[in-house]
Design an enzyme around this catalytic site. Sequence first.
Site, PDB file in Angstrom:
ATOM      1  N   CYS A  70       0.835  -1.206   0.000  1.00 46.37           N
ATOM      2  CA  CYS A  70       0.000   0.000   0.000  1.00 46.37           C
ATOM      3  C   CYS A  70       0.874   1.263   0.000  1.00 46.37           C
ATOM      4  O   CYS A  70       1.478   1.589  -1.009  1.00 46.37           O
ATOM      5  CB  CYS A  70      -0.975  -0.035   1.167  1.00 46.37           C
ATOM      6  SG  CYS A  70      -2.383   1.086   0.952  1.00 46.37           S
ATOM      7  N   HIS A 128      -3.583  -5.561   1.375  1.00 48.84           N
ATOM      8  CA  HIS A 128      -3.282  -5.905   2.761  1.00 48.84           C
ATOM      9  C   HIS A 128      -3.722  -7.347   3.016  1.00 48.84           C
ATOM     10  O   HIS A 128      -4.489  -7.918   2.261  1.00 48.84           O
ATOM     11  CB  HIS A 128      -4.041  -4.985   3.723  1.00 48.84           C
ATOM     12  CG  HIS A 128      -3.576  -3.566   3.709  1.00 48.84           C
ATOM     13  ND1 HIS A 128      -2.414  -3.164   4.324  1.00 48.84           N
ATOM     14  CD2 HIS A 128      -4.120  -2.456   3.158  1.00 48.84           C
ATOM     15  CE1 HIS A 128      -2.269  -1.859   4.161  1.00 48.84           C
ATOM     16  NE2 HIS A 128      -3.284  -1.405   3.448  1.00 48.84           N
TER      17      HIS A 128
END
Length: 485
Positions: free
Chosen positions: A330, A429
């Site tokens: 991310c 994630h």
Amino acid sequence: MTTTLMIQGTTSDAGKTTLVAALCRILARKGIKVAPFKPQNMALNSAVTEDGGEIGRGQAVQAQAAGIAPHTDMNPILLKPSTDTGAQVIVHGKALSAMEADAYHDYKKVAMQAVLESYRRLQTQYQVIVVEGAGSPAEINLREGDIANMGFAEEVDCPVIIIADIDKGGVFAHLVGTLELLSASEQKRVVGFVINRFRGDIELLKPGLTWLEQKTNKPVLGVIPYIQKLHLEAEDALTANSTAENTQHLKIRVPVWQRISNHTDFDPLRLHPQVDFAFVGPGQSLEGADLIILPGTKNTIADLNFMRSQGWDTQLAKHLRYGGKVLGICGGLQMLGTALHDPHGIESPASSVNGLGYLDFETTFTQHKTLLNLQGELHINDKPVAISGYEIHAGLSTGPAFQRPIIYCEGQPEGCRSADDQIIATYWHGLFSQPSATQALLAWAGLTNARALDYSALIETELTRLADEVEQCMDIDALFPTFAS
């Protein structure tokens, strides 16, 4: 009629999240329809729900304990700090805006309505709602307009249990002091205390319990023992590092950003018997790692600057020169590109900064926030493996590097890798939650004969162990007489 019980704590990390999870699991296995609820949560660790929103990870774990899918109504207000005085405000799972503390204080009346809407919807679906407070109800400066603790309890007229952590010391002062600082009506709704994380001989504690009950006229409803090596996802504080006991291990290091988010990504690695895992804080070195993981962040540009101020960018360059592997997740992905653009001033005053330059792409921060639960295939070794995860980000990354994807989701490519295969990066994630994906990622990083660790099964086992311990030391039928067996 729905039964509601609220758990408040004398401090942060007193055990509220854990006790709510335990009660949810205990009630669920009695066949009772139960849901967790946290009116307001401040956390950078969040989960994506099936209804396409964002809630605190604590409520996602509590929902798992209750045997139900996480829903945005379980955490209607989520505050994600982006600076020391400001946070992104998430309402009913969707980002509303960034607010400074004073602006949010003015917004609380509106926030309370959102909280009550979610609570009332849950009331129509569940027999029991177990509510978790936030921090302490005795924060004098936060009492006005409170929606997280007694303000909510008073509004819905529910009983409250106060929990305190004896392992940190001062448990009697915490409990008596907290009760003393509440108003008369708030004190009346406190039905008792729970003491958490007790070690030693309970007989030596009993005189203190007797004194506490006489002093406050409130019963001690339970003393929860210190549960050794209980592994549940941490909502706020970084959990302790681990050292692999296996002779063959992989050394993984993760720098701790000032606004690190979703550090629960790494819980499966901390528990893996072949991984020597450590978070690296300010002033510490990344050197000696086999794999460096650049984690997510709530403020990529600020934490990229922080990384450079710590000299970690120089250490990362040396790590790569000597053949080390790097994974960006991310915000970590965004840092690895050539440039970051923030034309709308979403993270900081409108600006553009240079990235680390290891992968050929640029990132532009947008006002749209991506929230997705995903399943796909991980392509980093000879054989593709199943992988699941979720995306939470407000950036769009484009460039030639994405012509070398590492994940395919419903035929669509995601992530990227360097030409020499030393660096991989993804917006996903939860990469390490699936055993086959963890095994493949550790093998890519250099661990031969990597074992599979089923993290989801481990959490299930831990929730059951927690519930068993709590059920032994609390009279659940007395707390929920309507459902007494």
